[in-house]
Design a protein around this motif. Structure first.
Motif, mmCIF file in Angstrom:
data_model
loop_
_atom_site.group_PDB
_atom_site.id
_atom_site.type_symbol
_atom_site.label_atom_id
_atom_site.label_comp_id
_atom_site.label_asym_id
_atom_site.label_seq_id
_atom_site.Cartn_x
_atom_site.Cartn_y
_atom_site.Cartn_z
ATOM 1 N N GLU A 19 -6.346 -2.483 -29.854
ATOM 2 C CA GLU A 19 -5.380 -1.846 -30.639
ATOM 3 C C GLU A 19 -5.324 -0.147 -30.360
ATOM 4 N N GLN A 20 -6.759 0.484 -29.929
ATOM 5 C CA GLN A 20 -6.624 1.800 -29.590
ATOM 6 C C GLN A 20 -5.668 2.072 -28.342
ATOM 7 N N HIS A 21 -5.788 1.111 -27.373
ATOM 8 C CA HIS A 21 -4.925 1.441 -26.195
ATOM 9 C C HIS A 21 -3.496 1.279 -26.506
ATOM 10 N N GLY A 22 -3.143 0.564 -27.504
ATOM 11 C CA GLY A 22 -1.573 0.420 -28.083
ATOM 12 C C GLY A 22 -1.440 1.839 -28.697
ATOM 13 N N ASP A 72 7.571 5.789 -16.954
ATOM 14 C CA ASP A 72 7.718 4.330 -16.367
ATOM 15 C C ASP A 72 5.994 3.870 -16.560
ATOM 16 N N GLU A 73 5.168 4.706 -15.996
ATOM 17 C CA GLU A 73 3.550 4.615 -16.077
ATOM 18 C C GLU A 73 3.174 4.400 -17.347
ATOM 19 N N ALA A 74 3.656 5.205 -18.433
ATOM 20 C CA ALA A 74 3.398 4.995 -19.816
ATOM 21 C C ALA A 74 3.648 3.858 -20.416
ATOM 22 N N ARG A 114 1.752 7.020 -28.395
ATOM 23 C CA ARG A 114 1.717 8.367 -28.491
ATOM 24 C C ARG A 114 2.237 9.055 -26.855
ATOM 25 N N ARG A 115 1.661 8.389 -25.865
ATOM 26 C CA ARG A 115 1.975 8.813 -24.692
ATOM 27 C C ARG A 115 3.428 8.658 -24.324
ATOM 28 N N VAL A 116 4.164 7.446 -24.902
ATOM 29 C CA VAL A 116 5.224 7.265 -24.442
ATOM 30 C C VAL A 116 6.012 8.306 -25.253
ATOM 31 N N ASN A 117 5.987 8.475 -26.507
ATOM 32 C CA ASN A 117 6.684 9.213 -27.161
ATOM 33 C C ASN A 117 6.547 10.725 -26.741
#
Length: 87
Positions: free
Chosen positions: A32-35, A14-16, A40-43
Motif C-alpha cells: 500500500e505504501q508503494h502505491g 514512464d518509470e514512475a 504522488r510521484r506520477v502526479n
C-alpha cells in the motif's frame, strides 16, 4: 540546473508509471505504501510535464501522456480503496 528535455521528463514519468502499474497489478513486493508513493510521484511528474510542455511542439503528446498517466492513477486509487476496505 540542467534544462530537462521532453524525452527526459517522459522517461521519468514512464518509470514512475511502471511502479504504479506493478502496484495496481498486485505484484509481489508492492504494498500500500508503494502505491501511495507511486501516485504522488506520477502526479509530480505530470505536473512537471504540464509546466514545461503545456505549449510548444510537444504539447499534444504531453497532454496525451498525462491523460494516460491520470487513468493509471485512478486504477491505483481503486486498488488502494479495496485494500483499505478490506481492513
Amino acid at each position: 540546473m540542467k534544462k530537462l528535455s521532453f524525452a527526459d521528463v517522459r522517461a521519468m514519468l514512464d518509470e514512475a508509471c511502471l511502479v504504479l502499474r506493478l502496484f495496481t497489478l498486485a505484484r509481489p513486493g508492492f504494498n500500500e505504501q508503494h502505491g501511495k508513493d507511486a501516485i504522488r510521484r506520477v502526479n509530480a511528474q505530470c505536473d512537471r510535464l504540464k509546466a514545461l510542455f503545456a505549449t510548444g511542439p510537444h504539447a499534444k503528446t504531453a497532454a496525451f501522456v498525462m491523460q494516460s498517466a491520470r487513468t493509471r492513477i485512478l486504477a491505483a486509487e481503486a486498488r488502494l480503496a479495496l485494500l483499505q476496505k478490506g481492513r
